[in-house]
Each structure stands twice: as C-alpha cells, then as structure tokens.
Design an enzyme around this catalytic site. Structure first.
Site, PDB file in Angstrom:
ATOM      1  N   SER A   7      15.472  53.465   9.944  1.00 46.80           N
ATOM      2  CA  SER A   7      14.243  52.765  10.345  1.00 46.80           C
ATOM      3  C   SER A   7      13.349  53.742  11.100  1.00 46.80           C
ATOM      4  O   SER A   7      13.764  54.297  12.122  1.00 46.80           O
ATOM      5  CB  SER A   7      14.586  51.594  11.270  1.00 46.80           C
ATOM      6  N   HIS A  32      13.615  52.673   5.938  1.00 51.63           N
ATOM      7  CA  HIS A  32      13.378  51.255   6.248  1.00 51.63           C
ATOM      8  C   HIS A  32      12.129  51.188   7.099  1.00 51.63           C
ATOM      9  O   HIS A  32      12.067  51.780   8.195  1.00 51.63           O
ATOM     10  CB  HIS A  32      14.609  50.740   7.018  1.00 51.63           C
ATOM     11  N   ASP A  34       9.665  49.102   9.286  1.00 51.58           N
ATOM     12  CA  ASP A  34       9.579  47.853  10.060  1.00 51.58           C
ATOM     13  C   ASP A  34       8.125  47.468  10.274  1.00 51.58           C
ATOM     14  O   ASP A  34       7.470  47.962  11.177  1.00 51.58           O
ATOM     15  CB  ASP A  34      10.300  48.032  11.397  1.00 51.58           C
ATOM     16  N   MET A  36       5.255  44.974  11.306  1.00 51.91           N
ATOM     17  CA  MET A  36       5.112  43.870  12.255  1.00 51.91           C
ATOM     18  C   MET A  36       3.639  43.506  12.404  1.00 51.91           C
ATOM     19  O   MET A  36       2.790  44.389  12.503  1.00 51.91           O
ATOM     20  CB  MET A  36       5.665  44.300  13.620  1.00 51.91           C
ATOM     21  N   HIS A  65      10.459  46.121   5.397  1.00 54.24           N
ATOM     22  CA  HIS A  65      10.981  44.931   6.095  1.00 54.24           C
ATOM     23  C   HIS A  65       9.773  44.226   6.708  1.00 54.24           C
ATOM     24  O   HIS A  65       9.240  44.668   7.726  1.00 54.24           O
ATOM     25  CB  HIS A  65      11.971  45.375   7.178  1.00 54.24           C
ATOM     26  N   MET A  67       8.126  41.835   8.760  1.00 52.98           N
ATOM     27  CA  MET A  67       8.227  40.882   9.862  1.00 52.98           C
ATOM     28  C   MET A  67       6.811  40.345  10.096  1.00 52.98           C
ATOM     29  O   MET A  67       6.159  40.636  11.106  1.00 52.98           O
ATOM     30  CB  MET A  67       8.795  41.564  11.113  1.00 52.98           C
ATOM     31  N   MET A 134      19.534  40.083  10.760  1.00 54.34           N
ATOM     32  CA  MET A 134      19.040  40.697  11.988  1.00 54.34           C
ATOM     33  C   MET A 134      20.123  40.578  13.057  1.00 54.34           C
ATOM     34  O   MET A 134      20.664  39.485  13.282  1.00 54.34           O
ATOM     35  CB  MET A 134      17.765  40.018  12.471  1.00 54.34           C
ATOM     36  N   ASP A 172      20.590  44.938  10.782  1.00 57.29           N
ATOM     37  CA  ASP A 172      19.447  45.656  11.354  1.00 57.29           C
ATOM     38  C   ASP A 172      19.246  45.282  12.821  1.00 57.29           C
ATOM     39  O   ASP A 172      18.951  44.137  13.136  1.00 57.29           O
ATOM     40  CB  ASP A 172      18.196  45.263  10.541  1.00 57.29           C
TER      41      ASP A 172
HETATM   42  C1  DX5 Z   1      13.589  44.980  14.929  1.00 55.19           C
HETATM   43  C2  DX5 Z   1      13.608  46.164  14.007  1.00 55.19           C
HETATM   44  C3  DX5 Z   1      14.660  47.120  14.539  1.00 55.19           C
HETATM   45  C4  DX5 Z   1      14.649  48.451  13.875  1.00 55.19           C
HETATM   46  C5  DX5 Z   1      15.733  49.396  14.347  1.00 55.19           C
HETATM   47  O1  DX5 Z   1      12.439  44.282  14.767  1.00 55.19           O
HETATM   48  O2  DX5 Z   1      13.898  45.731  12.689  1.00 55.19           O
HETATM   49  O3  DX5 Z   1      15.890  46.494  14.390  1.00 55.19           O
HETATM   50  O4  DX5 Z   1      14.885  48.208  12.528  1.00 55.19           O
HETATM   51  O5  DX5 Z   1      16.271  49.010  15.516  1.00 55.19           O
HETATM   52  P1  DX5 Z   1      17.228  50.013  16.336  1.00 55.19           P
HETATM   53  O6  DX5 Z   1      16.300  50.960  17.046  1.00 55.19           O
HETATM   54  O7  DX5 Z   1      17.998  49.125  17.249  1.00 55.19           O
HETATM   55  O8  DX5 Z   1      18.110  50.724  15.334  1.00 55.19           O
HETATM   56 ZN    ZN Z   2      13.989  46.213  10.286  1.00 58.26          ZN
END
Ligand code: DX5
Ligand code: ZN
Length: 213
Positions: A7, A32, A34, A36, A65, A67, A134, A172
């Site tokens: 990520s 990956h 993320d 948002m 991903h 969100m 998650m 994740d």
């Molecule tokens: C949460 C994200 C995180 C990211 C990685 O919204 O989806 O989970 O992927 O998180 P960490 O830094 O905990 O690996």
């Molecule tokens: Zn993620």
C-alpha cells in the site's frame, strides 16, 4: 506462499518513482492504492492521476481500494489510468453496484469493514475476484491490527470452501512481520502492507518476514 501487496498510502511521495522501484526490487507482488474521498472515510488521499504515474513505473498488478461513497462513478477512471482490479466497499453498495462495476471487464473485489457481517457478501462471492477484510477501520495507515479479524478470515475461508470457490482473501491494516504469521495461519492469501514496509530500512527483509520466506 501468500502474496505481498504494497500500500503506497504512507510511502514517500516526494520519491514516488524510487519507492515503487525499490519495493518492486524488494519482491512485492502488487501495489495497493488506498483511495479515500473524505466522505466514506474521514480522510482524503489521492485520485486516478496517481494510478497513471504508478502504471508508468511498474508492470506489477495495481489494485485500487476505493474507500469512497460512489465507486460506480469513479471506478472507470482508475481502470482507464491502469488499475488491474478494483475493490469496492460493501457498505456503500446496492444490488446494482457489482453488476455495473463488472461492465468494465476488469476483476472486481469487495471490501468489508471490521464490523460488517461476513454474510453480507456470501451471495455475491461467485462473481468476485477477491474479498478484502479490513483489519483496521479505514481512513489511515499505521493503525494496530484488530485481532478479531483472524476469526473472520477463517469463517470466510470456510464459506468460500462451502461454495466450492477458489477466491483469495486479502487482509488490510496493521499487517507487519509480527502480525503476519497468525494472518497466514488463519488462511489469508494476500497481505496488504503499508507502513511496515515504507517505514522500514530494509524492504526486502519486511517482504520476506511477511511472506514467511
Ligand atoms: C486503511 C488503509 C490502510 C493501508 C495500509 O484505510 O487501507 O490499511 O492500506 O495500512 P498499514 O499502514 O497499517 O499497513
Ligand atoms: Zn487499503
């Protein structure tokens, strides 16, 4: 062997190209993203322009991903800019969401927050490319792994086997060399790792430790 999906949420964006190349050289299997939107989660990260940059830097699979509150509206932009797979959240979906996402001809996975019932996705498992569980509440990297996720992985794996499907389970949030062994043991197939990788001094060591190599 589990897959390591990096990520980029907490990577050093001032050196994005170098971070992608170094992570790939360290043995990550996929990237990956993320995404948002500040509505579905209380944070804003990045949009499809970042996908285009990452696509130009690597041939590895790129998973978006989402969100976000409206995955049907925005998924096409991530696909057009190079995402190989899109993961939407069941919490914002209705009965049209998956069919509409599948129209783009790319693998579509579903994501569940830690407090969302596994049964909510059982009817659609046959149409999915993966299920992402998650293990933190979404919005921020660097949070602690929620241990109840382990039972969720095992229960979901049972249902996938009951339906005679071969569907990968991803996890994740808070995945790192310390939490990875129990996550692997519980039956997860893809481990998403952000902070534990990009905050480390030795990416290859983290990849080996998380993959159990
Ligand atoms: C949460 C994200 C995180 C990211 C990685 O919204 O989806 O989970 O992927 O998180 P960490 O830094 O905990 O690996
Ligand atoms: Zn993620």
């Amino acid at each position: 062997m589990v897959e390591f999906s990096a990520s980029i949420l907490n990577c050093d964006f001032t050196r994005l190209g170098e971070e992608i190349r170094t992570a790939e050289a360290a043995g990550v299997d996929a990237f990956h993203l993320d995404v948002m939107d500040g509505h579905f989660v209380p944070n804003i990260s990045f949009g499809s322009p970042v996908t285009k940059h990452i696509r130009n830097l690597t041939k590895l699979p790129i998973r978006a991903h989402l969100m976000i509150a409206d995955p049907v509206e925005y998924a096409p932009r991530f696909i057009e800019t190079g995402a190989d797979e899109v993961l939407y959240h069941i919490e914002v979906a209705d009965s049209d969401t998956l069919p509409k996402l599948l129209e783009h001809g790319k693998p579509i996975g579903v994501t569940l927050n830690p407090d969302t019932a596994l049964e909510s996705v059982y009817p659609i498992l046959p149409e999915l490319s993966q299920v992402l569980l998650m293990s933190v509440f979404p919005g921020f990297g660097g949070q602690s792994f929620i241990p109840e996720t382990l039972q969720r992985i095992t229960a979901l794996k049972c249902e996938i086997e009951r339906q005679k499907l071969s569907l990968p389970i991803s996890v994740d949030g808070g995945v790192n060399p310390q939490t990875a062994p129990a996550i692997r043991e519980a039956g997860a197939d893809i481990l998403v790792v952000g902070s534990a990788l990009f905050r480390s001094k030795d990416y290859a060591a983290v990849v080996r430790a998380v993959k159990g190599g």
